[in-house]
Scaffold this active site. Structure first.
Site, PDB file in Angstrom:
ATOM      1  N   ASP A 135       2.940  13.627  13.207  1.00 33.94           N
ATOM      2  CA  ASP A 135       3.463  13.398  11.819  1.00 33.94           C
ATOM      3  C   ASP A 135       1.962  13.666  10.802  1.00 33.94           C
ATOM      4  O   ASP A 135       1.585  12.951  10.040  1.00 33.94           O
ATOM      5  CB  ASP A 135       3.911  12.032  11.367  1.00 33.94           C
ATOM      6  CG  ASP A 135       4.688  12.116   9.960  1.00 33.94           C
ATOM      7  OD1 ASP A 135       4.781  13.082   9.429  1.00 33.94           O
ATOM      8  OD2 ASP A 135       4.888  11.157   9.263  1.00 33.94           O
ATOM      9  N   THR A 154       4.042  -0.612   4.318  1.00 34.87           N
ATOM     10  CA  THR A 154       2.545  -0.926   4.815  1.00 34.87           C
ATOM     11  C   THR A 154       2.083  -2.070   3.438  1.00 34.87           C
ATOM     12  O   THR A 154       2.126  -1.764   2.403  1.00 34.87           O
ATOM     13  CB  THR A 154       1.721  -0.072   4.971  1.00 34.87           C
ATOM     14  OG1 THR A 154       2.122   1.040   5.839  1.00 34.87           O
ATOM     15  CG2 THR A 154       0.160  -0.403   5.270  1.00 34.87           C
ATOM     16  N   LEU A 161       0.719  -1.253   0.096  1.00 32.04           N
ATOM     17  CA  LEU A 161      -0.014  -0.078  -0.057  1.00 32.04           C
ATOM     18  C   LEU A 161       0.982   1.174  -0.082  1.00 32.04           C
ATOM     19  O   LEU A 161       0.404   2.301  -0.499  1.00 32.04           O
ATOM     20  CB  LEU A 161      -0.836  -0.099   1.279  1.00 32.04           C
ATOM     21  CG  LEU A 161      -1.840  -1.150   1.161  1.00 32.04           C
ATOM     22  CD1 LEU A 161      -2.605  -1.056   2.790  1.00 32.04           C
ATOM     23  CD2 LEU A 161      -2.817  -1.064   0.339  1.00 32.04           C
ATOM     24  N   GLY A 162       2.028   1.235   0.579  1.00 30.80           N
ATOM     25  CA  GLY A 162       2.849   2.332   0.845  1.00 30.80           C
ATOM     26  C   GLY A 162       4.150   1.885   1.562  1.00 30.80           C
ATOM     27  O   GLY A 162       4.166   1.184   2.077  1.00 30.80           O
ATOM     28  N   GLY A 222       8.025   3.887   3.372  1.00 26.71           N
ATOM     29  CA  GLY A 222       8.785   5.204   3.511  1.00 26.71           C
ATOM     30  C   GLY A 222      10.028   4.829   4.214  1.00 26.71           C
ATOM     31  O   GLY A 222      10.303   3.826   4.061  1.00 26.71           O
ATOM     32  N   GLY A 223      10.742   5.898   4.899  1.00 31.32           N
ATOM     33  CA  GLY A 223      11.998   5.311   5.360  1.00 31.32           C
ATOM     34  C   GLY A 223      12.193   4.385   6.357  1.00 31.32           C
ATOM     35  O   GLY A 223      13.015   4.042   6.711  1.00 31.32           O
ATOM     36  N   PHE A 224      10.658   4.426   7.207  1.00 33.89           N
ATOM     37  CA  PHE A 224      10.907   3.707   8.399  1.00 33.89           C
ATOM     38  C   PHE A 224      10.026   2.411   8.499  1.00 33.89           C
ATOM     39  O   PHE A 224      10.173   1.436   9.104  1.00 33.89           O
ATOM     40  CB  PHE A 224      10.433   4.512   9.727  1.00 33.89           C
ATOM     41  CG  PHE A 224      11.227   5.623   9.948  1.00 33.89           C
ATOM     42  CD1 PHE A 224      12.372   5.578  10.586  1.00 33.89           C
ATOM     43  CD2 PHE A 224      10.950   7.009   9.817  1.00 33.89           C
ATOM     44  CE1 PHE A 224      13.460   6.707  10.586  1.00 33.89           C
ATOM     45  CE2 PHE A 224      11.676   8.024   9.833  1.00 33.89           C
ATOM     46  CZ  PHE A 224      12.914   7.641  10.372  1.00 33.89           C
ATOM     47  N   LYS A 281       1.787  -3.521   8.877  1.00 32.76           N
ATOM     48  CA  LYS A 281       3.116  -2.654   8.778  1.00 32.76           C
ATOM     49  C   LYS A 281       4.344  -3.208   9.057  1.00 32.76           C
ATOM     50  O   LYS A 281       4.432  -3.549  10.340  1.00 32.76           O
ATOM     51  CB  LYS A 281       2.863  -1.366   9.684  1.00 32.76           C
ATOM     52  CG  LYS A 281       3.755  -0.385   9.466  1.00 32.76           C
ATOM     53  CD  LYS A 281       3.363   1.229  10.016  1.00 32.76           C
ATOM     54  CE  LYS A 281       2.130   1.627   9.277  1.00 32.76           C
ATOM     55  NZ  LYS A 281       1.729   3.022   9.783  1.00 32.76           N
TER      56      LYS A 281
END
Length: 488
Positions: free
Chosen positions: A138, A24, A16-17, A19-21, A41
């Site tokens: 965030d 998901t 689904l997506g 990032g850096g951490f 996640k």
């Protein structure tokens, strides 16, 4: 990862997506009869050192336990968390909807009528978070989903996941900075976020929707350090003033709670001035005077003239009973006088206070502002804030009072009608100041009462719109008079 089954039950369907951490995935829960969809996640640690993994495990379990307690309709439920093959996973409720970043674009500017419901949705959920002492850290359009089922805004991707990995990589004493550039206020950029940091981000999101401009591209006033945006949007001064206060660079100048923003957004505007008196032609005024004088002369003649055949003490003549005028209905009070009070006690801060059972209590414990608890009236019309501030050195009450009054004059929004007097708080000599200020287009009245004990300042602040200040005052005075300092 696609096609794998995690923990013997979560079948990974697609990404689904990421990032850096974290990354998901969309998954099916195959241990459930209906195979519901879940959001899984995966934390990206990229280190297999045993000491590193143990630290990650401790942080992961701590943050997951916090997220698991957040039960709210507009926060995805944390359903499961586990470790597998040295990797850490969170399993959450899957929200079917559209991320807000697809709605907030440079080509489509939102109207004021569209932005206000957005603010309401986010701030209501944020109120719940802050009541549970959780800072999102965030907030941005990518982390807000408009749920398909009811069009409500759901908050996702808390900064807690980022904190797990960042704290692991940081050396002792190094600041942990979580958030997204443009949506972070200055204190968060220095690794010291507080509850008002989320309020800043919400204000920035609203301004981005109104202007179509990314936060990083909004100009900064070099003299004040504040963001310049009003000339790029057409909104009322009332909303603009509220947004300006939400995004102040100094966290002390912002709204200190989501409920305070809601109060400013939905409180009644000041009443319009009364209409001018009707204008009559001059000849009608003169004719009215002549008629009035004539009636007056005739009345005098009737009263003073006494015919000879009239007795001095005539028997009373029955007269019609004058009609009793209908009573004027009294205005409906904003709130009934509360009957039941309950007690709030915070031993760590050394305070105890009574408050109405139908008011809402929100514990804060902000390390920067030193605010301990906020007590809000129904419908956010008034609020009482208690602050316990350790003093760097011994001060007399008079010295502290002079300092506080200067601070109010410096930081409050153009205070006026300021009155000061001695008072009694917690059976100790105290000082009170009341003043009015215009904030967010509303005239606000504040009353601050403070006393000192053991190098600590105990401050109670009552705030309400000027028009309803006196309505809540008896209740607030009872609250203030009930305050006990239990710090020895």
């Amino acid at each position: 990862m696609l096609g794998e089954i995690l923990a013997g039950r979560y079948y990974i369907k697609k990404q689904l997506g990421g990032g850096g951490f974290a990354v998901t995935y969309l998954a099916e829960d195959r241990k459930n009869l209906n195979c519901p969809q879940r959001a899984v996640k995966q934390l990206k640690l990229q280190n297999s050192d045993l000491q590193f993994l143990q630290k990650a495990r401790d942080l992961f379990q701590r943050e997951a336990a916090i997220l698991e307690k957040l039960k709210h309709d507009r926060i995805p439920k944390l359903l499961d968390y586990f470790e597998e093959n040295g990797e850490f996973y969170l399993v959450q409720e899957f929200i079917d909807g559209q991320v807000l970043s697809k709605e907030i674009t440079p080509t489509k500017l939102w109207t004021e009528a569209e932005v206000i419901p957005l603010l309401k949705d986010i701030l209501e959920t944020l109120t719940f978070l802050h009541q549970n002492k959780v800072i999102h850290r965030d907030l941005k359009p990518e982390n807000l989903i408009r749920r398909t089922a009811d069009n409500k805004i759901v908050l996702i991707d808390f900064g807690a996941v980022s904190e797990i990995t960042t704290q692991i990589f940081n050396s002792p004493g190094q600041r942990t900075v979580i958030g997204t550039s443009g949506y972070m206020p200055p204190e968060q950029q220095y690794g010291q976020p507080n509850l008002s940091s989320d309020i800043y981000a919400v204000g920035i999101i609203a301004i981005q929707a109104l202007t179509g401009i990314l936060p990083e591209k909004l100009p900064i006033d070099t003299s004040s350090g504040e963001i310049v945006w009003r000339d790029r949007s057409q909104v009322s001064d009332r909303l603009a003033n509220i947004l300006d206060k939400m995004i102040r660079s100094n966290c002390r100048d912002r709204f200190q709670s989501p409920t305070a923003v809601l109060q400013a957004l939905f409180s009644s505007p000041p009443p319009p001035p009364p209409p001018p008196p009707p204008q009559f032609p001059l000849f009608k005024i003169l004719m009215g005077l002549i008629v009035a004088v004539g009636i007056g002369v005739a009345t005098i003649a009737v009263v003073t003239g006494k015919p000879e055949d009239v007795e001095d003490n005539p028997s009373p003549t029955p007269s019609a009973t004058p009609a009793t005028p209908s009573p004027t209905p009294s205005p409906t009070p904003i709130i009934p006088n509360p009957v039941n009070f309950q007690t709030y006690q915070n031993p760590s801060k050394g305070i105890k206070i009574e408050y109405p059972s139908d008011w809402n209590l929100r514990e804060i414990s902000d390390p920067i502002t030193k605010e301990v608890v906020e007590i809000l009236s129904p419908n956010y019309r008034a609020n009482v804030l208690i602050t316990v501030e350790p003093l760097p050195q011994f001060m007399s009450l008079d010295e502290y009072s002079n300092q506080e009054i200067q601070t109010i004059k410096q930081f409050a929004a153009a205070p006026y009608k300021m009155n000061t007097q001695e008072y009694t708080l917690a059976k100790r000599r105290a000082f009170m100041v009341t003043y009015e200020a215009i904030e967010g287009g509303n005239t606000i009245k504040r009353m601050e009462v403070w006393t000192l004990k053991n190098k600590k300042a105990y401050v109670v602040t009552y705030e309400a719109e000027t028009g309803v200040f006196s309505t809540f005052l008896p209740t607030v005075e009872r609250m203030i008079n009930s305050l006990e300092i239990i710090d020895n």
